[in-house]
Design an enzyme around this catalytic site. Structure first.
Site, short mmCIF file in Angstrom:
data_model
loop_
_atom_site.label_atom_id
_atom_site.label_comp_id
_atom_site.label_asym_id
_atom_site.label_seq_id
_atom_site.Cartn_x
_atom_site.Cartn_y
_atom_site.Cartn_z
N ASP A 67 -0.86 94.86 27.24
CA ASP A 67 -0.97 96.11 28.01
C ASP A 67 -2.41 96.58 28.08
O ASP A 67 -2.88 97.04 29.13
CB ASP A 67 -0.06 97.19 27.43
CG ASP A 67 -0.33 97.49 25.96
OD1 ASP A 67 -0.92 96.64 25.26
OD2 ASP A 67 0.04 98.59 25.50
N TYR A 68 -3.13 96.45 26.97
CA TYR A 68 -4.53 96.87 26.94
C TYR A 68 -5.38 95.99 27.86
O TYR A 68 -6.17 96.49 28.67
CB TYR A 68 -5.06 96.80 25.51
CG TYR A 68 -6.50 97.22 25.35
CD1 TYR A 68 -6.86 98.57 25.40
CD2 TYR A 68 -7.50 96.29 25.16
CE1 TYR A 68 -8.18 98.97 25.25
CE2 TYR A 68 -8.84 96.68 25.01
CZ TYR A 68 -9.16 98.02 25.06
OH TYR A 68 -10.47 98.40 24.93
#
Length: 289
Positions: free
Chosen positions: A170-171
């Site tokens: 996600d990052y």
């Protein structure tokens, strides 16, 4: 006339244009400036003679501390407690802040969880802070920059937006989007002939507390960077009118390596120590992302 200038003239100025922006005498706003690199960039801008440094952070205590540090050293700073994902709150704070010449979109979060262990709530939070906020925060200040035909929009992305990293899907995805946001906005400003620069900042392993608990084996080609050096380099890049900064320089090896066929690229990253296995991502004492 230099060769670059000759080519730029003959190609109708298709090459990237540098809009140098000295810090001295200009108004600067930094989100997430209560701690980490954001705090140091705010202090660095004040030390270079910024007319005013506006501090945005979720924590009033940390924001006030950064502003107090700047003011005590003879600079000019004020702070606001702002959630960068709240559009109404941002617009109200922007109205109070007034015109800004240099905007540092620095606020960011990371979960550091395996893909299957991550929750949708956590993923949404990462994307809200790291991507959606770029639109929310930039819009009210960009209007003034365009009207004055002067300004710089800075985005603290990450080398994780260039190099895939396990436990950070996600990052990494949010930082790919942050780089895309910066590059697309730069092209739009250029095509519309607005003298507004954009700059994406892409550091890798920085010695901050942001990734505490996300233990990992650091690839041998990526030394852990000092916060002070990173902040100074980033402010230098604003003044030089640069469009992207990759830190350390070895990140460029992976960047260029993407031109290779995928099997060779994976082997290349493995050789550099970038593609660590999940077992290797348990880290050693003192290892930090």
């Amino acid at each position: 006339m230099s060769i670059v200038d000759t080519i730029r003239r003959s190609t109708g100025k298709l090459l990237p244009t540098k809009y140098k922006m000295p810090i001295r005498g200009h108004r600067v706003l930094v989100t997430g400036a209560g701690s980490g690199i954001g705090r140091l960039m705010a202090i660095e801008c004040a030390d270079r003679g910024a007319a005013k440094v506006i501090i945005w952070d979720l924590s009033e205590e940390r924001a006030a501390e950064t502003a107090a540090t700047i003011n005590a050293a003879g600079g000019a700073a004020e702070y606001q407690v702002v959630d960068v994902t709240d559009q109404e709150a941002v617009e109200a704070a922007a109205e109070i802040a007034g015109d800004v010449d240099i905007l540092f979109n620095n606020a960011g979060v990371v979960s550091g969880r395996d893909f299957l262990d991550n929750t949708q709530e956590s993923v949404d939070r990462t994307l809200d802070v790291n991507v959606r906020s770029l639109y929310i925060v930039t819009r009210p200040f960009l209007k003034g920059m365009v009207e004055r035909d002067r300004g710089t929009v800075v985005v603290t992305a990450s080398a994780a937006g260039v190099v895939g990293v396990a436990k950070q899907t996600d990052y990494s995805a949010s930082k790919w989007a942050a780089i895309g946001f910066t590059e697309s906005l730069r092209v739009e400003m250029k095509r519309r002939k607005h003298r507004v620069n954009t700059l994406s900042l892409c550091p890798f392993y920085v010695d901050t507390g942001m990734f505490d608990g996300v233990k990992t084996k650091v690839p041998w080609i990526f030394p852990i960077l000092r916060q002070e050096d990173v902040a100074r380099t980033f402010v230098d890049a604003v003044e030089a009118g640069r469009h992207q900064v990759l830190l350390p320089w070895t990140v460029r090896l992976v960047y260029i390596g993407r031109l290779l066929p995928l099997p060779l690229f994976d082997a290349f990253c493995g050789l550099l120590g970038v593609n660590a296995t999940m077992e290797e991502f348990r880290g050693r004492p003192g290892d930090r992302v």
